[in-house]
Design a protein around this motif. Structure first.
Motif, short mmCIF file in Angstrom:
data_model
loop_
_atom_site.label_atom_id
_atom_site.label_comp_id
_atom_site.label_asym_id
_atom_site.label_seq_id
_atom_site.Cartn_x
_atom_site.Cartn_y
_atom_site.Cartn_z
N ARG A 158 0.86 -1.19 0.00
CA ARG A 158 0.00 0.00 0.00
C ARG A 158 0.89 1.23 0.00
O ARG A 158 1.81 1.33 0.82
CB ARG A 158 -0.90 0.01 1.24
CG ARG A 158 -1.93 1.12 1.21
CD ARG A 158 -2.91 0.97 2.37
NE ARG A 158 -4.04 1.84 2.20
CZ ARG A 158 -4.14 3.05 2.76
NH1 ARG A 158 -3.19 3.50 3.54
NH2 ARG A 158 -5.22 3.78 2.54
N TYR A 159 0.64 2.13 -0.94
CA TYR A 159 1.50 3.31 -1.04
C TYR A 159 0.70 4.53 -1.48
O TYR A 159 -0.39 4.43 -2.03
CB TYR A 159 2.67 3.06 -1.99
CG TYR A 159 2.29 2.57 -3.36
CD1 TYR A 159 2.14 3.45 -4.42
CD2 TYR A 159 2.10 1.21 -3.61
CE1 TYR A 159 1.80 3.00 -5.69
CE2 TYR A 159 1.76 0.75 -4.88
CZ TYR A 159 1.62 1.65 -5.90
OH TYR A 159 1.29 1.22 -7.15
N ALA A 160 1.29 5.70 -1.22
CA ALA A 160 0.66 6.98 -1.53
C ALA A 160 1.21 7.51 -2.85
O ALA A 160 2.41 7.43 -3.12
CB ALA A 160 0.94 8.00 -0.43
N LEU A 161 0.32 8.04 -3.66
CA LEU A 161 0.71 8.72 -4.89
C LEU A 161 0.33 10.20 -4.75
O LEU A 161 -0.82 10.53 -4.49
CB LEU A 161 -0.01 8.11 -6.10
CG LEU A 161 0.39 6.69 -6.47
CD1 LEU A 161 -0.51 6.15 -7.57
CD2 LEU A 161 1.86 6.62 -6.88
N HIS A 162 1.33 11.06 -4.91
CA HIS A 162 1.10 12.50 -4.85
C HIS A 162 0.95 13.03 -6.27
O HIS A 162 1.68 12.64 -7.18
CB HIS A 162 2.26 13.19 -4.14
CG HIS A 162 2.33 12.84 -2.69
ND1 HIS A 162 1.79 13.63 -1.72
CD2 HIS A 162 2.83 11.74 -2.06
CE1 HIS A 162 1.96 13.06 -0.54
NE2 HIS A 162 2.59 11.90 -0.72
N ARG A 163 0.00 13.94 -6.43
CA ARG A 163 -0.33 14.47 -7.76
C ARG A 163 0.53 15.69 -8.08
O ARG A 163 0.72 16.58 -7.25
CB ARG A 163 -1.80 14.87 -7.77
CG ARG A 163 -2.44 14.58 -9.07
CD ARG A 163 -3.93 14.51 -8.92
NE ARG A 163 -4.40 13.94 -10.16
CZ ARG A 163 -5.49 14.27 -10.76
NH1 ARG A 163 -6.31 15.13 -10.22
NH2 ARG A 163 -5.82 13.72 -11.90
N TRP A 164 1.01 15.71 -9.30
CA TRP A 164 1.75 16.84 -9.87
C TRP A 164 0.98 17.28 -11.11
O TRP A 164 0.34 16.47 -11.76
CB TRP A 164 3.16 16.41 -10.27
CG TRP A 164 4.05 16.06 -9.12
CD1 TRP A 164 3.84 15.09 -8.18
CD2 TRP A 164 5.31 16.63 -8.82
NE1 TRP A 164 4.88 15.05 -7.31
CE2 TRP A 164 5.82 15.98 -7.68
CE3 TRP A 164 6.08 17.65 -9.41
CZ2 TRP A 164 7.04 16.31 -7.12
CZ3 TRP A 164 7.30 17.96 -8.85
CH2 TRP A 164 7.77 17.31 -7.71
N SER A 165 1.05 18.57 -11.45
CA SER A 165 0.31 19.04 -12.62
C SER A 165 1.16 19.94 -13.51
O SER A 165 2.12 20.56 -13.07
CB SER A 165 -0.95 19.79 -12.19
OG SER A 165 -0.61 20.99 -11.53
N HIS A 166 0.73 19.98 -14.76
CA HIS A 166 1.33 20.86 -15.77
C HIS A 166 0.16 21.50 -16.49
O HIS A 166 -0.69 20.81 -17.06
CB HIS A 166 2.18 20.07 -16.74
CG HIS A 166 2.92 20.91 -17.72
ND1 HIS A 166 2.32 21.47 -18.83
CD2 HIS A 166 4.22 21.30 -17.75
CE1 HIS A 166 3.21 22.16 -19.51
NE2 HIS A 166 4.38 22.07 -18.87
#
Length: 175
Positions: A158-166
């Protein structure tokens, strides 16, 4: 949808049956298995299943999967665009890292997503301990969104994904 993108010494092209052995070479790796939702071990049968699933997703208009090459036609990794979410994913095989392939492939796919697909914002999802992927994101002009992370479970982890945007730059104002 047949897509081929080329710029800055990198060529992104469709996967083919001739790439199956190289898919195994790229994805049958402990770190790739750790970071990506791919079969482990990643053998020829897994490569065939992966290619078939990618083709079904492309035919359904859901995703675009492209092999990352440097013009000699040998896949060194992959870049994928999820058309429903506007999320890009990328992976470069361990033997081919350190050549800026991921950064160049990400810039090409980001431009394609903005200009051809028409997505005003494109996203990445990155684990907080993946320093290499964060460096690629920054080099492509992506910034963390500050949103709450999304938690994913894959292969018992189980892991966390952090969102990045362009966000596509606005066109200059006409006066």
């Amino acid at each position: 949808m047949d897509v081929r993108l080329e710029d800055d010494g990198v060529v992104l092209r469709q996967w083919s049956e001739q790439d199956l052995d190289q898919l195994v070479t790229l994805f049958d790796d402990a770190e790739m298995a750790y970071r990506l939702p791919v079969a482990t071990p990643f053998d020829l049968a897994a490569a065939e299943a992966y290619l078939n699933a990618a083709r079904r997703a492309e035919q359904a208009g859901a995703r675009i999967y492209l092999a990352v090459t440097d013009g000699d036609d040998l896949p060194r990794g992959e870049v994928m665009l999820n058309l429903a979410t506007g999320t890009i994913g990328y992976a470069i095989g361990p033997a081919y890292r350190g050549q800026r392939l991921a950064s160049r492939a990400l810039r090409l796919m980001t431009e394609y997503a903005h200009r051809v697909i028409g997505l005003p914002t494109v996203y990445l999802e990155i684990e907080p301990d993946n320093a290499g992927s964060m460096a690629v994101a920054r080099s492509g002009g992506y910034r963390p969104t500050g949103d709450e992370p999304v938690f994913v479970e894959d292969k018992g982890r189980r892991y966390a994904l952090h969102r990045w945007s362009h966000t596509e730059p606005a066109p200059p104002a006409v006066t």
